[in-house]
Design a protein around this motif. Structure first.
Motif, PDB file in Angstrom:
ATOM      1  N   ALA A 280       0.919  -1.080  -0.151  1.00 12.16           N
ATOM      2  CA  ALA A 280       0.065  -0.126  -0.186  1.00 12.16           C
ATOM      3  C   ALA A 280       0.983   1.264   0.014  1.00 12.16           C
ATOM      4  CB  ALA A 280      -0.867   0.006   1.275  1.00 12.16           C
ATOM      5  N   PHE A 281       0.619   1.973  -0.949  1.00 10.10           N
ATOM      6  CA  PHE A 281       1.218   3.397  -1.032  1.00 10.10           C
ATOM      7  C   PHE A 281       0.602   4.694  -0.588  1.00 10.10           C
ATOM      8  CE2 PHE A 281       3.414   0.634  -4.190  1.00 10.10           C
ATOM      9  CZ  PHE A 281       4.640   0.502  -3.755  1.00 10.10           C
ATOM     10  N   TYR A 282       1.420   5.352   0.033  1.00  3.39           N
ATOM     11  CA  TYR A 282       0.913   6.678   0.436  1.00  3.39           C
ATOM     12  C   TYR A 282       1.977   7.787   0.108  1.00  3.39           C
ATOM     13  CZ  TYR A 282      -1.714   3.815   4.058  1.00  3.39           C
ATOM     14  OH  TYR A 282      -2.602   2.845   4.672  1.00  3.39           O
ATOM     15  N   LEU A 283       1.054   8.892  -0.444  1.00  3.48           N
ATOM     16  CA  LEU A 283       1.848  10.147  -0.912  1.00  3.48           C
ATOM     17  C   LEU A 283       1.572  11.503   0.166  1.00  3.48           C
ATOM     18  CD1 LEU A 283       3.025  11.527  -3.407  1.00  3.48           C
ATOM     19  CD2 LEU A 283       0.865  11.954  -4.165  1.00  3.48           C
ATOM     20  N   TRP A 284       2.609  12.229   0.358  1.00  6.15           N
ATOM     21  CA  TRP A 284       2.461  13.224   1.308  1.00  6.15           C
ATOM     22  C   TRP A 284       1.567  14.150   0.435  1.00  6.15           C
ATOM     23  CZ3 TRP A 284       3.764  14.603   6.116  1.00  6.15           C
ATOM     24  CH2 TRP A 284       3.799  16.028   6.322  1.00  6.15           C
ATOM     25  N   ARG A 285       0.872  14.788   1.411  1.00  9.22           N
ATOM     26  CA  ARG A 285      -0.015  15.841   1.295  1.00  9.22           C
ATOM     27  C   ARG A 285       0.221  17.185   2.223  1.00  9.22           C
ATOM     28  NH1 ARG A 285      -1.991  14.631  -3.861  1.00  9.22           N
ATOM     29  NH2 ARG A 285      -2.651  12.443  -3.838  1.00  9.22           N
ATOM     30  N   GLU A 286       0.922  17.921   1.726  1.00  4.54           N
ATOM     31  CA  GLU A 286       1.275  19.163   2.496  1.00  4.54           C
ATOM     32  C   GLU A 286       0.143  19.812   3.363  1.00  4.54           C
ATOM     33  OE1 GLU A 286       4.015  21.304   4.415  1.00  4.54           O
ATOM     34  OE2 GLU A 286       4.519  20.183   2.842  1.00  4.54           O
ATOM     35  N   GLN A 287      -0.795  20.052   2.603  1.00  3.04           N
ATOM     36  CA  GLN A 287      -2.072  20.609   3.220  1.00  3.04           C
ATOM     37  C   GLN A 287      -2.564  19.837   4.417  1.00  3.04           C
ATOM     38  OE1 GLN A 287      -5.030  21.503   0.261  1.00  3.04           O
ATOM     39  NE2 GLN A 287      -6.184  23.014   1.701  1.00  3.04           N
ATOM     40  N   GLU A 288      -2.505  18.453   4.133  1.00  2.00           N
ATOM     41  CA  GLU A 288      -2.970  17.762   5.345  1.00  2.00           C
ATOM     42  C   GLU A 288      -2.180  17.392   6.349  1.00  2.00           C
ATOM     43  OE1 GLU A 288      -5.884  16.656   5.609  1.00  2.00           O
ATOM     44  OE2 GLU A 288      -6.935  17.299   3.838  1.00  2.00           O
ATOM     45  N   GLY A 289      -0.800  17.476   5.988  1.00  2.00           N
ATOM     46  CA  GLY A 289       0.245  17.451   7.139  1.00  2.00           C
ATOM     47  C   GLY A 289       0.382  15.704   7.402  1.00  2.00           C
ATOM     48  N   ALA A 290       0.167  15.150   6.299  1.00  2.00           N
ATOM     49  CA  ALA A 290       0.176  13.645   6.471  1.00  2.00           C
ATOM     50  C   ALA A 290       0.475  13.043   5.053  1.00  2.00           C
ATOM     51  CB  ALA A 290      -1.124  13.113   7.191  1.00  2.00           C
ATOM     52  N   TYR A 291       0.637  11.532   5.050  1.00  2.00           N
ATOM     53  CA  TYR A 291       0.817  10.763   3.842  1.00  2.00           C
ATOM     54  C   TYR A 291      -0.575  10.136   4.009  1.00  2.00           C
ATOM     55  CZ  TYR A 291       5.857  11.118   4.027  1.00  2.00           C
ATOM     56  OH  TYR A 291       7.030  11.601   4.067  1.00  2.00           O
ATOM     57  N   LEU A 292      -1.000  10.303   2.641  1.00  2.00           N
ATOM     58  CA  LEU A 292      -2.679   9.806   2.671  1.00  2.00           C
ATOM     59  C   LEU A 292      -2.602   8.854   1.345  1.00  2.00           C
ATOM     60  CD1 LEU A 292      -4.698  13.358   2.316  1.00  2.00           C
ATOM     61  CD2 LEU A 292      -4.029  11.759   4.378  1.00  2.00           C
ATOM     62  N   PRO A 293      -3.748   7.737   1.459  1.00  2.00           N
ATOM     63  CA  PRO A 293      -3.538   6.485   0.318  1.00  2.00           C
ATOM     64  C   PRO A 293      -3.546   6.940  -0.815  1.00  2.00           C
ATOM     65  CG  PRO A 293      -5.098   6.323   2.062  1.00  2.00           C
ATOM     66  CD  PRO A 293      -4.739   7.766   2.371  1.00  2.00           C
ATOM     67  N   LEU A 294      -2.586   6.288  -1.765  1.00  2.00           N
ATOM     68  CA  LEU A 294      -2.726   6.505  -3.239  1.00  2.00           C
ATOM     69  C   LEU A 294      -3.264   5.444  -3.901  1.00  2.00           C
ATOM     70  CD1 LEU A 294      -1.425   8.517  -5.501  1.00  2.00           C
ATOM     71  CD2 LEU A 294       0.789   7.019  -5.180  1.00  2.00           C
ATOM     72  N   THR A 295      -2.375   4.020  -3.826  1.00  2.00           N
ATOM     73  CA  THR A 295      -2.945   2.848  -4.288  1.00  2.00           C
ATOM     74  C   THR A 295      -2.310   1.618  -3.584  1.00  2.00           C
ATOM     75  OG1 THR A 295      -0.750   3.027  -5.792  1.00  2.00           O
ATOM     76  CG2 THR A 295      -2.835   4.109  -6.807  1.00  2.00           C
ATOM     77  N   ILE A 296      -2.765   0.810  -3.944  1.00  2.00           N
ATOM     78  CA  ILE A 296      -2.162  -0.577  -3.370  1.00  2.00           C
ATOM     79  C   ILE A 296      -2.079  -1.492  -4.752  1.00  2.00           C
ATOM     80  CG2 ILE A 296      -4.698  -1.446  -3.144  1.00  2.00           C
ATOM     81  CD1 ILE A 296      -3.375  -3.006  -0.732  1.00  2.00           C
ATOM     82  N   ASP A 297      -0.644  -1.934  -4.658  1.00  2.00           N
ATOM     83  CA  ASP A 297      -0.324  -2.918  -5.805  1.00  2.00           C
ATOM     84  C   ASP A 297      -0.351  -4.353  -5.287  1.00  2.00           C
ATOM     85  OD1 ASP A 297       0.156  -0.639  -6.867  1.00  2.00           O
ATOM     86  OD2 ASP A 297       2.534  -0.991  -7.397  1.00  2.00           O
ATOM     87  N   VAL A 298      -1.092  -5.123  -5.965  1.00  2.00           N
ATOM     88  CA  VAL A 298      -1.250  -6.789  -5.543  1.00  2.00           C
ATOM     89  C   VAL A 298      -0.409  -7.446  -6.400  1.00  2.00           C
ATOM     90  CG1 VAL A 298      -2.552  -8.531  -5.325  1.00  2.00           C
ATOM     91  CG2 VAL A 298      -3.205  -6.258  -4.617  1.00  2.00           C
ATOM     92  N   LEU A 299       0.627  -8.257  -6.035  1.00  2.00           N
ATOM     93  CA  LEU A 299       1.543  -8.753  -7.000  1.00  2.00           C
ATOM     94  C   LEU A 299       1.280 -10.405  -7.093  1.00  2.00           C
ATOM     95  CD1 LEU A 299       4.803  -7.173  -5.472  1.00  2.00           C
ATOM     96  CD2 LEU A 299       3.313  -6.371  -7.131  1.00  2.00           C
ATOM     97  N   ARG A 300       1.637 -10.711  -8.418  1.00  2.00           N
ATOM     98  CA  ARG A 300       1.659 -12.315  -8.434  1.00  2.00           C
ATOM     99  C   ARG A 300       3.149 -12.495  -8.797  1.00  2.00           C
ATOM    100  NH1 ARG A 300       1.202 -15.570 -12.919  1.00  2.00           N
ATOM    101  NH2 ARG A 300       0.349 -14.098 -14.224  1.00  2.00           N
ATOM    102  N   ILE A 301       3.602 -13.510  -8.170  1.00  2.00           N
ATOM    103  CA  ILE A 301       5.196 -13.836  -8.249  1.00  2.00           C
ATOM    104  C   ILE A 301       5.386 -15.070  -8.514  1.00  2.00           C
ATOM    105  CG2 ILE A 301       7.378 -13.835  -7.171  1.00  2.00           C
ATOM    106  CD1 ILE A 301       6.457 -11.588  -5.176  1.00  2.00           C
ATOM    107  N   THR A 302       6.274 -15.350  -9.837  1.00  2.00           N
ATOM    108  CA  THR A 302       6.509 -16.632 -10.327  1.00  2.00           C
ATOM    109  C   THR A 302       7.929 -16.739 -10.641  1.00  2.00           C
ATOM    110  OG1 THR A 302       4.386 -16.567 -11.243  1.00  2.00           O
ATOM    111  CG2 THR A 302       5.757 -18.622 -11.991  1.00  2.00           C
TER     112      THR A 302
END
Length: 332
Positions: A280-302
């Motif tokens: 799960a990735f979060y991006l810094w939002r200066e106005q919020e003063g926090a890292y907010l949700p961006l996307t979640i990458d689900v991986l298949r590994i072989t």
């Protein structure tokens, strides 16, 4: 548990004698496995929620029709399957095409862990194989027409006899067997060629290390390093956004065009959904003063490389039990 034993345990001679709270408590024992069944049928966590609610409503209204010819669990599965078929006919009359299912949603592991273990005395009990809950399997299932899809799940996942499936669908055993063969052929067209090598069970050290490297390179927006972890024929999609990118070059070019390299101040939280590794990735939002949700990458590994990436939007974070924000120091 047989019908007679069940009714005796409840102190009633028939389900019609139960009040609504008693009936809700009884059906609630099977909520999670029914939800997963509907999720396999529909591919959407939220649609599965609707289907389970409809299942319990129909069961309550028809409780006096339960004659004990099958287990109570099997009776509920029959109602749930029909509820899914009705929903598909209403909302998705055509199956998915082109290798992607745009309505696909992830399923949190913490809820999958609520599933009961298989019971040899209950043939309808869900013996959940990891490969039948992984996202690539769900995508392949969504390419089948609704009735063959139901046949495949009831026969190959739940292990129902052909005669029971035929009774549920109002078909002959021959028709069910024919539909099953067509469904299996359709699945082979859309499942990864290396299905037998899918990640399963506990993640090994190599998988964990690859996920760690992928996470670090992603936070650093280091596309060059990420590229070395992708197989030549890697696939990437972002439901419900249309588009399936196949091949390392196509996937990387899409990321570049979307401005991935220009992202700054990312943080990541390890996760696991559909019993697959995720980040799960979060991006810094200066106005919020926090890292907010961006996307979640689900991986298949072989075979030590990433073969598929499903990217889901930030609106999935609450369902997956992920933090709503991260503070400036990056801690939860």
């Amino acid at each position: 548990m047989g019908a007679d034993t069940l009714l005796k345990e409840l102190g009633v001679s028939g389900l019609g004698e139960l009040d609504e709270p008693g009936f809700s408590a009884l059906t609630g024992r099977h909520r999670r496995e029914l939800h997963v069944h509907c999720y396999r049928m529909l591919g959407s966590f939220e649609d599965a929620e609707d289907a389970v609610q409809e299942t319990f409503l129909r069961a309550w209204r028809r409780r006096e029709t339960f004659e004990g010819r099958s287990t109570f669990r099997a009776w509920l599965y029959r109602i749930a399957t029909n509820a899914c078929l009705d929903l598909l006919a209403k909302c998705r009359p055509e199956p998915a095409t082109g290798g992607e299912a745009r309505w696909l949603q992830p399923y949190p592991d913490r809820l999958l862990d609520e599933l009961p273990a298989g019971d040899a005395d209950e043939p309808e009990s869900v013996a959940v194989a990891r490969e039948t809950i992984e996202l690539a399997y769900l995508v392949a299932v969504q390419h089948l027409a609704p009735r063959p899809r139901a046949v495949l799940i009831l026969r190959d996942v739940l292990g129902w006899p052909a005669k029971d499936v035929a009774e549920l669908l109002g078909d002959s055993v021959n028709s069910v067997n024919s539909a099953l063969q067509r469904a299996r052929a359709g699945m082979r067209e859309h499942l990864p060629a290396e299905r037998q090598d899918w990640t399963g069970g506990e993640e090994d050290a190599g998988t964990r290390e690859l996920v760690r490297r992928f996470t670090e390179a992603s936070v650093a927006t280091d596309i060059k390093t990420i590229t070395t972890m992708l197989r030549d024929d890697v696939r990437c999609s972002m439901p419900p956004t249309p588009g399936l990118y196949v091949g390392r070059e196509a996937v990387v070019n899409d990321w570049i065009q979307d401005g991935f390299e220009r992202l700054e101040n990312l943080r990541a939280v390890p996760a696991s959904v559909n019993w697959q590794p995720a980040v799960a990735f979060y991006l810094w939002r200066e106005q919020e003063g926090a890292y907010l949700p961006l996307t979640i990458d689900v991986l298949r590994i072989t075979g030590g490389v990433i073969t598929e990436i499903f990217v889901f939007h930030a609106d999935r974070f609450p369902r997956l039990g992920l933090p709503e924000r991260l503070p400036a120091d990056g801690t939860k």
